[in-house]
Design a protein around this motif. Structure first.
Motif, PDB file in Angstrom:
ATOM      1  N   ALA A 281     151.877 -13.674  70.753  1.00 24.50           N
ATOM      2  CA  ALA A 281     151.498 -14.731  71.698  1.00 24.50           C
ATOM      3  C   ALA A 281     150.965 -15.941  70.945  1.00 24.50           C
ATOM      4  O   ALA A 281     151.307 -17.086  71.267  1.00 24.50           O
ATOM      5  CB  ALA A 281     150.461 -14.211  72.695  1.00 24.50           C
ATOM      6  N   GLY A 282     150.141 -15.697  69.929  1.00 25.48           N
ATOM      7  CA  GLY A 282     149.603 -16.790  69.126  1.00 25.48           C
ATOM      8  C   GLY A 282     150.681 -17.549  68.386  1.00 25.48           C
ATOM      9  O   GLY A 282     150.655 -18.788  68.312  1.00 25.48           O
ATOM     10  N   LYS A 283     151.652 -16.821  67.839  1.00 31.15           N
ATOM     11  CA  LYS A 283     152.767 -17.459  67.136  1.00 31.15           C
ATOM     12  C   LYS A 283     153.581 -18.325  68.096  1.00 31.15           C
ATOM     13  O   LYS A 283     153.962 -19.445  67.759  1.00 31.15           O
ATOM     14  CB  LYS A 283     153.672 -16.412  66.492  1.00 31.15           C
ATOM     15  N   LEU A 284     153.860 -17.798  69.279  1.00 28.15           N
ATOM     16  CA  LEU A 284     154.611 -18.561  70.272  1.00 28.15           C
ATOM     17  C   LEU A 284     153.843 -19.805  70.704  1.00 28.15           C
ATOM     18  O   LEU A 284     154.424 -20.880  70.864  1.00 28.15           O
ATOM     19  CB  LEU A 284     154.924 -17.695  71.501  1.00 28.15           C
ATOM     20  N   PHE A 285     152.528 -19.647  70.886  1.00 26.88           N
ATOM     21  CA  PHE A 285     151.705 -20.787  71.284  1.00 26.88           C
ATOM     22  C   PHE A 285     151.752 -21.880  70.217  1.00 26.88           C
ATOM     23  O   PHE A 285     151.897 -23.069  70.522  1.00 26.88           O
ATOM     24  CB  PHE A 285     150.269 -20.339  71.544  1.00 26.88           C
ATOM     25  N   ALA A 286     151.681 -21.484  68.954  1.00 34.56           N
ATOM     26  CA  ALA A 286     151.770 -22.441  67.852  1.00 34.56           C
ATOM     27  C   ALA A 286     153.150 -23.114  67.826  1.00 34.56           C
ATOM     28  O   ALA A 286     153.251 -24.333  67.620  1.00 34.56           O
ATOM     29  CB  ALA A 286     151.495 -21.746  66.526  1.00 34.56           C
ATOM     30  N   GLN A 287     154.200 -22.339  68.063  1.00 34.84           N
ATOM     31  CA  GLN A 287     155.557 -22.901  68.104  1.00 34.84           C
ATOM     32  C   GLN A 287     155.695 -23.886  69.255  1.00 34.84           C
ATOM     33  O   GLN A 287     156.377 -24.906  69.130  1.00 34.84           O
ATOM     34  CB  GLN A 287     156.590 -21.789  68.238  1.00 34.84           C
ATOM     35  N   MET A 288     155.049 -23.579  70.380  1.00 37.90           N
ATOM     36  CA  MET A 288     155.097 -24.473  71.538  1.00 37.90           C
ATOM     37  C   MET A 288     154.485 -25.823  71.160  1.00 37.90           C
ATOM     38  O   MET A 288     155.045 -26.863  71.483  1.00 37.90           O
ATOM     39  CB  MET A 288     154.351 -23.840  72.719  1.00 37.90           C
ATOM     40  N   LYS A 289     153.360 -25.788  70.475  1.00 42.92           N
ATOM     41  CA  LYS A 289     152.717 -27.031  70.061  1.00 42.92           C
ATOM     42  C   LYS A 289     153.580 -27.773  69.036  1.00 42.92           C
ATOM     43  O   LYS A 289     153.693 -28.992  69.088  1.00 42.92           O
ATOM     44  CB  LYS A 289     151.330 -26.750  69.517  1.00 42.92           C
ATOM     45  N   GLU A 290     154.199 -27.026  68.114  1.00 38.31           N
ATOM     46  CA  GLU A 290     155.087 -27.636  67.116  1.00 38.31           C
ATOM     47  C   GLU A 290     156.301 -28.291  67.772  1.00 38.31           C
ATOM     48  O   GLU A 290     156.838 -29.261  67.260  1.00 38.31           O
ATOM     49  CB  GLU A 290     155.560 -26.593  66.108  1.00 38.31           C
ATOM     50  N   ALA A 291     156.722 -27.748  68.905  1.00 37.68           N
ATOM     51  CA  ALA A 291     157.866 -28.286  69.638  1.00 37.68           C
ATOM     52  C   ALA A 291     157.474 -29.500  70.474  1.00 37.68           C
ATOM     53  O   ALA A 291     158.283 -30.010  71.252  1.00 37.68           O
ATOM     54  CB  ALA A 291     158.478 -27.210  70.526  1.00 37.68           C
ATOM     55  N   SER A 292     156.227 -29.934  70.316  1.00 38.99           N
ATOM     56  CA  SER A 292     155.702 -31.111  71.022  1.00 38.99           C
ATOM     57  C   SER A 292     155.673 -30.941  72.537  1.00 38.99           C
ATOM     58  O   SER A 292     155.820 -31.901  73.276  1.00 38.99           O
ATOM     59  CB  SER A 292     156.491 -32.368  70.648  1.00 38.99           C
ATOM     60  N   VAL A 293     155.487 -29.701  72.966  1.00 37.84           N
ATOM     61  CA  VAL A 293     155.322 -29.441  74.390  1.00 37.84           C
ATOM     62  C   VAL A 293     153.865 -29.741  74.725  1.00 37.84           C
ATOM     63  O   VAL A 293     152.958 -29.241  74.077  1.00 37.84           O
ATOM     64  CB  VAL A 293     155.661 -27.976  74.745  1.00 37.84           C
ATOM     65  N   GLU A 294     153.657 -30.596  75.701  1.00 34.81           N
ATOM     66  CA  GLU A 294     152.297 -30.982  76.087  1.00 34.81           C
ATOM     67  C   GLU A 294     151.625 -29.819  76.799  1.00 34.81           C
ATOM     68  O   GLU A 294     152.038 -29.407  77.881  1.00 34.81           O
ATOM     69  CB  GLU A 294     152.335 -32.205  76.996  1.00 34.81           C
ATOM     70  N   VAL A 295     150.608 -29.283  76.164  1.00 34.92           N
ATOM     71  CA  VAL A 295     149.894 -28.125  76.691  1.00 34.92           C
ATOM     72  C   VAL A 295     148.754 -28.621  77.576  1.00 34.92           C
ATOM     73  O   VAL A 295     147.980 -29.477  77.172  1.00 34.92           O
ATOM     74  CB  VAL A 295     149.334 -27.260  75.543  1.00 34.92           C
ATOM     75  N   ASP A 296     148.670 -28.058  78.785  1.00 38.19           N
ATOM     76  CA  ASP A 296     147.557 -28.412  79.665  1.00 38.19           C
ATOM     77  C   ASP A 296     146.622 -27.210  79.819  1.00 38.19           C
ATOM     78  O   ASP A 296     146.906 -26.110  79.364  1.00 38.19           O
ATOM     79  CB  ASP A 296     148.054 -28.910  81.021  1.00 38.19           C
ATOM     80  N   VAL A 297     145.500 -27.444  80.449  1.00 36.31           N
ATOM     81  CA  VAL A 297     144.486 -26.402  80.610  1.00 36.31           C
ATOM     82  C   VAL A 297     145.047 -25.204  81.364  1.00 36.31           C
ATOM     83  O   VAL A 297     144.781 -24.053  81.007  1.00 36.31           O
ATOM     84  CB  VAL A 297     143.243 -26.960  81.334  1.00 36.31           C
ATOM     85  N   ALA A 298     145.840 -25.429  82.378  1.00 36.39           N
ATOM     86  CA  ALA A 298     146.411 -24.330  83.166  1.00 36.39           C
ATOM     87  C   ALA A 298     147.272 -23.424  82.293  1.00 36.39           C
ATOM     88  O   ALA A 298     147.227 -22.203  82.421  1.00 36.39           O
ATOM     89  CB  ALA A 298     147.222 -24.877  84.334  1.00 36.39           C
ATOM     90  N   ALA A 299     148.032 -24.007  81.396  1.00 32.29           N
ATOM     91  CA  ALA A 299     148.891 -23.205  80.510  1.00 32.29           C
ATOM     92  C   ALA A 299     148.050 -22.320  79.603  1.00 32.29           C
ATOM     93  O   ALA A 299     148.387 -21.168  79.366  1.00 32.29           O
ATOM     94  CB  ALA A 299     149.791 -24.107  79.677  1.00 32.29           C
ATOM     95  N   VAL A 300     146.940 -22.845  79.121  1.00 32.17           N
ATOM     96  CA  VAL A 300     146.069 -22.064  78.248  1.00 32.17           C
ATOM     97  C   VAL A 300     145.433 -20.918  79.021  1.00 32.17           C
ATOM     98  O   VAL A 300     145.411 -19.772  78.564  1.00 32.17           O
ATOM     99  CB  VAL A 300     144.982 -22.951  77.601  1.00 32.17           C
ATOM    100  N   VAL A 301     144.947 -21.189  80.214  1.00 28.56           N
ATOM    101  CA  VAL A 301     144.295 -20.156  81.032  1.00 28.56           C
ATOM    102  C   VAL A 301     145.284 -19.065  81.402  1.00 28.56           C
ATOM    103  O   VAL A 301     144.973 -17.878  81.301  1.00 28.56           O
ATOM    104  CB  VAL A 301     143.661 -20.771  82.304  1.00 28.56           C
ATOM    105  N   VAL A 302     146.479 -19.435  81.792  1.00 26.64           N
ATOM    106  CA  VAL A 302     147.498 -18.455  82.173  1.00 26.64           C
ATOM    107  C   VAL A 302     147.956 -17.651  80.951  1.00 26.64           C
ATOM    108  O   VAL A 302     148.179 -16.448  81.037  1.00 26.64           O
ATOM    109  CB  VAL A 302     148.704 -19.146  82.849  1.00 26.64           C
ATOM    110  N   SER A 303     148.066 -18.326  79.813  1.00 28.45           N
ATOM    111  CA  SER A 303     148.566 -17.678  78.604  1.00 28.45           C
ATOM    112  C   SER A 303     147.574 -16.682  78.023  1.00 28.45           C
ATOM    113  O   SER A 303     147.961 -15.709  77.398  1.00 28.45           O
ATOM    114  CB  SER A 303     148.904 -18.716  77.543  1.00 28.45           C
ATOM    115  N   TRP A 304     146.294 -16.924  78.184  1.00 29.43           N
ATOM    116  CA  TRP A 304     145.281 -16.096  77.565  1.00 29.43           C
ATOM    117  C   TRP A 304     144.343 -15.533  78.629  1.00 29.43           C
ATOM    118  O   TRP A 304     143.170 -15.867  78.676  1.00 29.43           O
ATOM    119  CB  TRP A 304     144.504 -16.888  76.516  1.00 29.43           C
ATOM    120  N   PRO A 305     144.842 -14.650  79.511  1.00 27.96           N
ATOM    121  CA  PRO A 305     144.034 -14.157  80.623  1.00 27.96           C
ATOM    122  C   PRO A 305     142.862 -13.272  80.212  1.00 27.96           C
ATOM    123  O   PRO A 305     141.943 -13.069  80.976  1.00 27.96           O
ATOM    124  CB  PRO A 305     145.034 -13.354  81.446  1.00 27.96           C
TER     125      PRO A 305
END
Length: 71
Positions: free
Chosen positions: A45-69
């Protein structure tokens, strides 16, 4: 399709489809990161999250909360 396979617990097939997607948006990334985190695959999950940021996907608070329950 990614969401459907994740809901069924088939992360392997979800990941295959996810990896083949030519473009991924915040929703698709969040589904994969969240599914990995919920299955206890925290490193993945951490690797994917880092890849998401590297892909310049704008991460919002909701995505973080949902991703890390479990945080």
């Amino acid at each position: 399709m990614v969401s459907g396979y994740c809901k069924k617990g088939d992360l392997e097939m979800a990941r295959v489809i996810f990896d083949k997607m030519p473009s991924k948006n915040l929703v698709t990334w969040t589904i994969m990161v969240s599914a990995c985190a919920q299955k206890g695959l925290v490193d993945e999950a951490g690797k994917l999250f880092a890849q998401m940021k590297e892909a310049s996907v704008e991460v919002d608070v909701a995505a973080v909360v949902v991703s890390w329950p479990h945080v």
